[in-house]
Design an enzyme around this catalytic site. Structure first.
Site: not given
Ligand code: NDP
Length: 455
Positions: A40, A48, A96, A112, A178, A195, A299, A337, A431
């Protein structure tokens, strides 16, 4: 035992758990092999958001003309932005570290590994602990296609030497949309290859459609319903093949194709900690793994992969183990978000989720934010409430538009408390704001769900 608690991983979850446990009087050690504050702080949420804000300034400079300013916008200096971001991250990482030592925790800079259920090895040191917490987080993964190593992942995106002139981003999850906004706002040609028919699978369908329109509006080229096939190098450019034999030549291919829990090589299997099929540590409601004195938070459990969930779990576990105040963290109504351009924020159920369980009333509005009537920028805001038809409880609130994360954080309190649509209606608006629209949604847009099916 040398310690009451050994925490493996100094990210959001681990630091909070270690710090609060030490505050409760436990003898605590924590090990981190890469950087304090974890994903993070170093290569995630914080940098980010700084990059998103960099993009916003560019658009505001353009908007200013509509308000009477004459601004000559010069070129953007990516190297300067990254240097400023790095200084800020270094400052935060130091904080931190200090938080931990200030709380009296013993710090180990190193990897570790578990030797048995109570023994941890860090380099050539061995220490024992009554309880062990695994908080090692996750890491980005590339798809299993030829040439995948020619593409970057989000860890790399924060350290690019120059802004790519063109980038193909694969995926349409949080990270993909993002970074699409960041690169585009700073001047790159951006393609999003995904996809699904719409980006952001799992989010409310109206938001997904609204976001796709907004991405296109700012010139991001969308390639829906496409899977990546291969990447090849052609000098400095990358050739991505996707869908039914389409190819795209860009300076950069960026795989934002999800993350996986970091559980390999920690000795977990050897001591009997059970993992699921996606490498995540299985935990019970008390965050306990299959080994009674070993817990997992954040995570690495792959449940709701958000920093505030990780810190909440770390805090709750510390209170439970050492504070004499056993408690758990609810996985319901967790707001989140996406810092896309414009951002999305959401709490509770999507229309699709809610309407499989109960009939729901949908209230929705879209409008142009006031400032853009003068700026001339084509921007829309979308707000939506999902209301249980029978109880009139607001079970979901969703927003796409400027300030959505700031607004939904407040709305989330109402949703967590079980507010009804009537509670929203009797709240006086502020408002002129966008947020006031959430308390002035008088006309139901549609009824949907179980009742609709029964009609
Ligand atoms: P996500 O799980 O959100 O999205 C992964 C994306 O990759 C999806 O569009 C998925 O498609 C696609 N994908 C996965 N495997 C393949 C493949 N083999 N070929 C093509 N496309 C593929 O993952 P992120 O990496 O974006 O983020 C991970 C997590 O981190 C998030 O889910 C969230 O929990 C956290 N995060 C939170 C943020 C925030 O709070 N603002 C910011 C960034 C991360 P499909 O939908 O078809 O499966």
């Amino acid at each position: 035992m040398d310690f009451d608690l050994f925490v493996i991983g100094g990210g959001s979850a681990g630091v909070r758990c270690a710090r609060i446990s030490a505050g409760h009087g436990a003898r605590v050690a924590v090990a981190e092999e890469r950087f304090w504050g974890g994903t993070c702080v170093n290569i995630g949420c914080v940098p980010k958001k700084l990059l998103v804000q960099a993009g916003e300034y560019g658009a505001w400079a353009d908007d200013a003309a509509g308000f009477g300013w004459t601004i000559q916008k010069g070129p953007h200096d990516w190297a300067k932005l990254i240097a400023a971001k790095d200084r800020e991250i270094t400052r935060l990482e130091g904080i931190y570290r200090k938080l931990l030592s200030g709380a009296g925790a013993t710090i180990f800079d190193g990897r570790a590994v578990l030797e048995d259920a109570h023994t941890v090895r860090i380099g050539d040191k061995r220490v024992t602990a009554e309880k062990i917490v695994i908080a090692t987080g996750g890491h980005p993964v590339r798809p299993d296609i030829p040439g995948a190593e020619l593409g970057i992942i989000s860890d790399d995106a924060f350290y690019l030497k120059t802004l790519p002139r063109s980038v193909a981003i694969v995926g349409s999850g949080f990270i993909a949309v993002e970074f699409a906004g960041i690169f585009r706002a700073l001047g790159a040609e951006v393609h999003l290859i995904y996809r699904q028919p719409q980006p952001l699978r799992g989010f409310d369908h109206d938001l997904r459609k609204g976001l796709a329109d907004a991405l296109q509006q700012q010139g991001i080229v969308l390639h829906p319903n496409c899977s990546p096939e291969s990447v090849t190098a052609d000098g400095a450019s990358r050739l991505l093949t996707f869908g039914a034999g389409q190819t795209l030549a860009t300076e950069l291919v960026f795989f934002a194709t999800g993350r996986r829990p970091s559980t390999r090589g920690l000795g977990l299997e050897d001591v009997g900690v059970a993992l699921n099929a996606k490498d995540a540590i299985r935990v019970d409601d008390d965050l306990r793994s299959s080994v009674p004195n070993i817990y997992a938070i954040g995570d690495v459990t792959d449940r709701i992969n958000l920093t505030p969930m990780a810190t909440a779990e770390g805090h709750a576990l510390a209170d439970t183990l050492f504070g004499g105040r056993p408690r758990s963290v609810s996985l319901q109504n967790v707001p989140s978000a996406v810092f896309s351009t414009p951002p999305i924020a959401t709490v509770g159920l999507t229309e699709e989720q809610a309407c499989t369980m109960r009939p729901v009333d949908i209230y929705m509005t879209t409008f142009t934010p006031m400032r853009h009537n003068l700026s001339g920028r084509a921007r829309r805001t979308l707000m939506k409430l999902v209301v249980d038809s029978e109880t009139q409880k607001v079970v979901g609130a969703h927003m796409l538009g400027e300030d959505a994360p700031e607004i939904i954080q407040g709305i989330a309190i109402a949703v967590v408390m079980g507010a009804t649509k009537a509670d929203f209606d009797r709240t006086i608006g502020i408002h002129p704001t966008a947020a006031e629209e959430f308390v002035t949604l008088r006309t139901r847009t549609r009824v949907t769900g179980v009742a609709e099916a029964a009609e």
